[in-house]
Scaffold this active site. Structure first.
Site, short mmCIF file in Angstrom:
data_model
loop_
_atom_site.label_atom_id
_atom_site.label_comp_id
_atom_site.label_asym_id
_atom_site.label_seq_id
_atom_site.Cartn_x
_atom_site.Cartn_y
_atom_site.Cartn_z
N CYS A 1 0.89 -1.19 0.04
CA CYS A 1 -0.08 0.03 -0.06
C CYS A 1 0.84 1.51 -0.05
O CYS A 1 0.40 2.26 -0.52
CB CYS A 1 -0.91 0.07 1.14
SG CYS A 1 -0.21 -0.21 2.63
N HIS B 1 -2.34 7.06 3.48
CA HIS B 1 -0.92 7.02 3.54
C HIS B 1 -0.66 8.36 2.77
O HIS B 1 -0.99 8.56 1.76
CB HIS B 1 -0.18 5.94 3.13
CG HIS B 1 -0.18 4.65 3.64
ND1 HIS B 1 -0.62 4.68 4.88
CD2 HIS B 1 0.03 3.39 3.22
CE1 HIS B 1 -0.44 3.29 5.39
NE2 HIS B 1 0.03 2.49 4.35
#
Lengths: 361, 361
Positions: A138, A262
């Site tokens: 990710c 993120h």
């Protein structure tokens, strides 16, 4: 016929393995919202979760236990399970003719397994000697769509990356621990005396130190020479996805107290000179990217502006003052959606299109 | 004679201008704890705060209003006030023969004002044509002691920096806003839907977006080509302190939900090849630096391990995999102590030593 009554008999069948996890849950929502290309959708999980009923495409579906039989009649299987479960079961599914799209780290660097981000290297998904396609980590995913677009124009040479990673990158347990810690520090004076957070919080859950009102420069496991596994993944996966075996990559991965999404500060050095304007144009036009870059008006991505959305958001686009071939950017991507579930769904749809194409020449 | 009854008649007199602010408060604590080199310590603030009594060196001292007379008989004055107040009053104090140590941004890039970090360039403090010495920005300060030590050995060529800045970098208001926001998000599900934090928090205080459970890639004011003033300060001040007019510096400044202590992910490129071992040795021996670098044992600095302490803490020291001349580090420094008050006190003590040396040849 439409909706629940659609004739799905000629469509490929899908299995979702790990349907009850943090990413699996997001995946069922994504499958319900996207254009429906699937015949049966079978939900698979550990024996412990078998028998639970989950909703997908507006229908209740009973979860079945992971077994060889779970792949009978299945054309494509999405795996969202720990590395060791994927390592064991993906080859079993593939041996039965099921194309596996795997979101674990088990196969990403296998030379016979393509590592695919549809906006960047869709064609790679067609060459899969082991019948397995891997989905990137990710953190890599949070920047790679934007970097792929810039690379096409300027030729990428080097990356220096610092991450601002969300708690949900460590799964549901990460979310819960950060919520508990946030409740504990609220209304206290914590953060003004060394160690006052450690004194208050003994359970750091999946993190290496207390995370609320803190930053933890560690993600993953210890590898050679002080590098973390997460940092090496970003380096190695970026090289593989972009097809740049000699790309120079330096990464420092840091966890911060954000629930989901993120962020990364990226310094990207190119073969050719760049301009801020041309870089912004490329990013504004790139599929899967939103350019949100007008700091004078307070416009730059923050994790909370991005969470729950599909694209990679890019802001703070600047040409480095001391290097006309370098750009500095701040990028945000929802680590549970594009960072995991969405990209898995996109890859599976590529395969579905290929299978339907073969069936109806 | 000792303690409060010490004979201070031959010691230089000090004024603390801005004694009631966030940094001023830390400064009084530091002056009380360090070896006492001062005669009178006079506390100065705005007319609004005049008459308040604060404790320093265990004694109650009445705050006087900022005026020309406030500098009568004062040898050294520490200024911790906004840029425009320093710009007006530092030259007035200097004209009366007071050596000013200024923590604002007003004089840092003035060619006739040295920018001093005692561990790095103490000698520069002696040449001060305007009678003013500047203290660096707290973000620059968080890394520069460690980088100065590495530069002495390897020769610094380029820096790529991403910051993880604490709320107190924006003063007491920053601390209060983050505490309020943390209390508001505690016990909620905020962080899972785009904009749910903005919906809950309307007052972002000194920050450009809500900070709790978020990251805000902005600090300071908008400058040319999309750069923030904070990013340019880190570049320009690093060059000046290290005496490297052509140092390549690229910085992205990001505010994160931490009360106090700035962190930075630093990619530093040198003239000569580096090794992880030698870099760790240098940092372990450098004055003002603590090497805390054993990730296998969970040892790396986090802001909460560092807050309230004096040194620059360094961990995650790695040689870049793809560049034998580059190091990747994670550094933490208390932005109110070494980042502001402590360095100001250290510079003032350098000047005090010089004045005492002259008085007693």
């Amino acid at each position: 016929m439409t909706g629940g009554g659609a004739d799905r008999s000629h469509r490929p069948n899908l299995a979702v393995v790990g349907a009850t996890g943090a990413v699996g849950t997001v995946l069922l929502g994504i499958l319900s919202a996207r254009q429906d290309v699937w015949g049966e959708i079978r939900l698979v999980a550990s024996a412990r979760s078998a028998g639970r009923r989950l909703t997908v495409r507006g229908e209740q579906v009973e979860v079945v236990a992971l077994s060889e039989e779970a792949f009978e009649g299945i054309d494509v299987a999405m795996f969202d399970v720990p590395d060791e479960v994927s390592a064991q079961w993906a080859p079993i599914a593939a041996a039965k003719g099921t194309v596996v799209v795997d979101n674990s780290g088990a196969f990403r660097m296998d030379e016979d397994v393509p590592l695919v981000v549809p906006e960047v290297n869709a064609a790679a998904a067609r060459i899969r000697p082991r019948g397995i396609i891997a989905n990137p980590n990710c953190t890599t995913m949070s920047m790679i769509v934007a970097l792929g677009a810039l690379h096409s124009e300027f030729g990428l040479r080097e990356l220096v990356v610092a991450s601002y990673q969300a708690a949900s990158g460590a799964g549901q347990a990460g979310i819960e621990v950060l919520r508990e810690q946030t409740a504990k520090v609220a209304g206290t004076g914590v953060g003004e005396q060394a160690g006052d957070l450690r004194a208050l919080i003994s359970d750091t859950g999946p993190f290496a130190a207390p995370l609320a009102l803190n930053a933890v420069p560690w993600a993953g496991s210890l590898q050679e020479d002080g590098w973390s596994s997460e940092e090496l993944k970003v380096r190695n996966e970026s090289r593989k996805i972009l097809g740049l075996a000699n790309l120079r990559v330096a990464v420092t991965c840091v966890r911060i107290p954000v629930i989901t999404t993120h962020s990364l500060a990226v310094h990207a050095v190119f073969e050719r000179e760049v301009t801020q304007e041309r870089a912004q144009e490329i990013l504004a036009q790139a599929p899967g990217v939103v350019l949100y870059d007008n700091p004078g008006a307070g416009e730059f991505p923050t994790p909370n502006d991005v969470v729950g959305t599909d694209p990679t958001w890019v802001g703070r686009v600047r040409r480095s003052i001391d290097d006309p071939t370098a750009l500095d950017l701040f990028v945000c991507g929802d680590n549970l959606r594009k960072g995991a579930a969405l990209n898995t769904a996109q890859i599976a749809e590529l395969v579905a299109g290929e299978l339907i194409g073969r069936a109806t020449p």
